[in-house]
Scaffold this motif. Structure first.
Motif, mmCIF file in Angstrom:
data_model
loop_
_atom_site.group_PDB
_atom_site.id
_atom_site.type_symbol
_atom_site.label_atom_id
_atom_site.label_comp_id
_atom_site.label_asym_id
_atom_site.label_seq_id
_atom_site.Cartn_x
_atom_site.Cartn_y
_atom_site.Cartn_z
ATOM 1 N N ASP A 1 38.775 46.391 50.108
ATOM 2 C CA ASP A 1 37.735 46.961 49.255
ATOM 3 C C ASP A 1 36.338 46.599 49.744
ATOM 4 O O ASP A 1 35.400 46.535 48.969
ATOM 5 C CB ASP A 1 37.928 46.538 47.793
ATOM 6 N N HIS B 1 32.759 41.602 46.302
ATOM 7 C CA HIS B 1 32.311 41.659 44.914
ATOM 8 C C HIS B 1 33.304 41.061 43.931
ATOM 9 O O HIS B 1 33.023 40.992 42.734
ATOM 10 C CB HIS B 1 32.035 43.118 44.512
ATOM 11 N N ASN B 2 34.458 40.603 44.417
ATOM 12 C CA ASN B 2 35.465 40.063 43.503
ATOM 13 C C ASN B 2 35.143 38.614 43.156
ATOM 14 O O ASN B 2 34.995 37.768 44.041
ATOM 15 C CB ASN B 2 36.849 40.137 44.148
ATOM 16 N N LEU C 1 39.273 37.329 36.951
ATOM 17 C CA LEU C 1 39.788 38.553 37.551
ATOM 18 C C LEU C 1 41.303 38.500 37.623
ATOM 19 O O LEU C 1 41.885 37.430 37.788
ATOM 20 C CB LEU C 1 39.214 38.696 38.965
ATOM 21 N N LEU D 1 44.548 40.381 39.678
ATOM 22 C CA LEU D 1 45.142 41.279 40.666
ATOM 23 C C LEU D 1 46.608 41.453 40.310
ATOM 24 O O LEU D 1 47.320 40.460 40.106
ATOM 25 C CB LEU D 1 45.027 40.689 42.067
ATOM 26 N N PHE E 1 42.950 37.925 47.921
ATOM 27 C CA PHE E 1 41.509 37.819 48.145
ATOM 28 C C PHE E 1 41.218 36.831 49.264
ATOM 29 O O PHE E 1 41.830 35.765 49.340
ATOM 30 C CB PHE E 1 40.821 37.349 46.861
ATOM 31 N N TRP F 1 42.757 34.852 38.292
ATOM 32 C CA TRP F 1 41.760 34.005 38.950
ATOM 33 C C TRP F 1 40.662 33.677 37.946
ATOM 34 O O TRP F 1 39.966 34.565 37.454
ATOM 35 C CB TRP F 1 41.206 34.757 40.153
ATOM 36 N N ARG G 1 32.247 34.928 46.039
ATOM 37 C CA ARG G 1 32.846 36.257 45.932
ATOM 38 C C ARG G 1 33.711 36.521 47.163
ATOM 39 O O ARG G 1 33.370 36.114 48.274
ATOM 40 C CB ARG G 1 31.759 37.326 45.818
ATOM 41 N N PHE H 1 39.155 41.971 48.642
ATOM 42 C CA PHE H 1 40.598 42.215 48.551
ATOM 43 C C PHE H 1 41.106 42.760 49.872
ATOM 44 O O PHE H 1 40.453 43.603 50.505
ATOM 45 C CB PHE H 1 40.933 43.219 47.445
ATOM 46 N N ILE I 1 42.996 45.860 40.157
ATOM 47 C CA ILE I 1 42.094 44.714 40.100
ATOM 48 C C ILE I 1 41.228 44.911 38.865
ATOM 49 O O ILE I 1 40.508 45.912 38.766
ATOM 50 C CB ILE I 1 41.224 44.613 41.365
ATOM 51 N N ARG J 1 38.934 42.986 35.390
ATOM 52 C CA ARG J 1 38.314 41.818 34.781
ATOM 53 C C ARG J 1 39.208 41.275 33.677
ATOM 54 O O ARG J 1 39.830 42.032 32.944
ATOM 55 C CB ARG J 1 36.953 42.170 34.193
#
Length: 251
Positions: free
Chosen positions: A46, A54-55, A59, A61, A79, A184, A208, A211, A248, A250
């Motif tokens: 991503d 940005h992850n 979060l 997955l 990640f 996470w 950050r 993925f 993915i 929030r």
């Protein structure tokens, strides 16, 4: 983000003979029989560059995955910070939360009591201040770790500094679809297979991350005793990673 269908933001990487494709509701990352003379990699991610990461927690997955064929090299999903890719310039101290497979001769033996290869849930954070503080004495530390007694007594300090926590998973999981999940949080992460907890990590990267899901023919050697190496392997028959229901979200 979900792959109920391919999204324009997903980046596809195809190096050497490897190919990534989408059909019938699933991704197929495939590496056909190929020579070990070059690096082959099929992946989806991503991000284009590290600046696109940005992850960040909190979060989740989640996905379904299975592997087909004899695995030679590495494969997985999760990640990371795009630490090192053969053929690319640059190297970053690695950070990762992922499900990771490596075959012999890989030997990434950084968690006490866990083999250096196999199918694992794992975390790694070489960019935290604990590890950076130990870097000046790392050469001496590698020599000390060649003593079994000192390794048993002291490597726990190095492992904690690297943020390494791992759980070896049953290799039989590879051959059929199973559900995988990473929750996470800012102060830790929990890994699940088929809704059963397999690893609870109390130290995770604070930066950050991007993925990635991939399959390649690379091997790596990294041990506390200072043994390092990497290379590429010949693949005798096609192998592939199949992924569906990738999400993915929030927490």
């Amino acid at each position: 983000m979900t792959t109920g269908k391919p999204e324009p933001s997903w980046q596809i990487t195809q190096l050497g003979a490897a190919r990534a494709s989408w059909a019938n509701g699933e991704w197929c990352l495939a590496l056909p029989a190929a020579s070990g003379a070059q690096y082959h990699d099929a992946q989806i991610s991503d991000y284009r560059t590290a600046g696109d990461f940005h992850n960040a927690p909190p979060l989740r997955l989640s996905l379904m995955a299975r592997f087909v064929g004899e695995l030679r090299g590495t494969a997985g999903f999760g990640f990371w910070n795009h630490a090192f890719v053969p053929g690319e310039r640059g190297f970053r101290l690695p950070q990762a939360l992922w499900f990771f497979y490596s075959s012999p001769p890989s030997n990434i033996a950084l968690a006490k009591g866990v083999p250096g290869h196999g199918w694992k849930a794992a975390t790694f954070d070489a960019r935290n201040w604990h590890f950076l503080a130990l870097l000046p004495v790392a050469p001496l530390g590698c020599l000390l770790m060649r003593s079994r007694r000192l390794y048993a007594a002291l490597w726990g300090i190095g492992q904690r500094a690297l943020g390494v926590q791992e759980a070896l998973l049953d290799a039989a999981l590879l051959n059929a679809y199973h559900s995988y999940r990473i929750d996470w949080w800012a102060d830790g992460a929990v890994f699940y297979v088929d809704d059963t907890e397999v690893l609870r990590a109390d130290s995770v990267p604070g930066a950050r991350l991007g993925f990635v899901a991939w399959v390649d023919n690379q091997y790596a050697i990294v041990t506390p005793q200072g043994h390092f190496g990497h290379g590429t392997l010949a693949v005798s028959q096609q192998k592939s990673l199949h992924i569906r229901d990738l999400r993915i979200a929030r927490l």
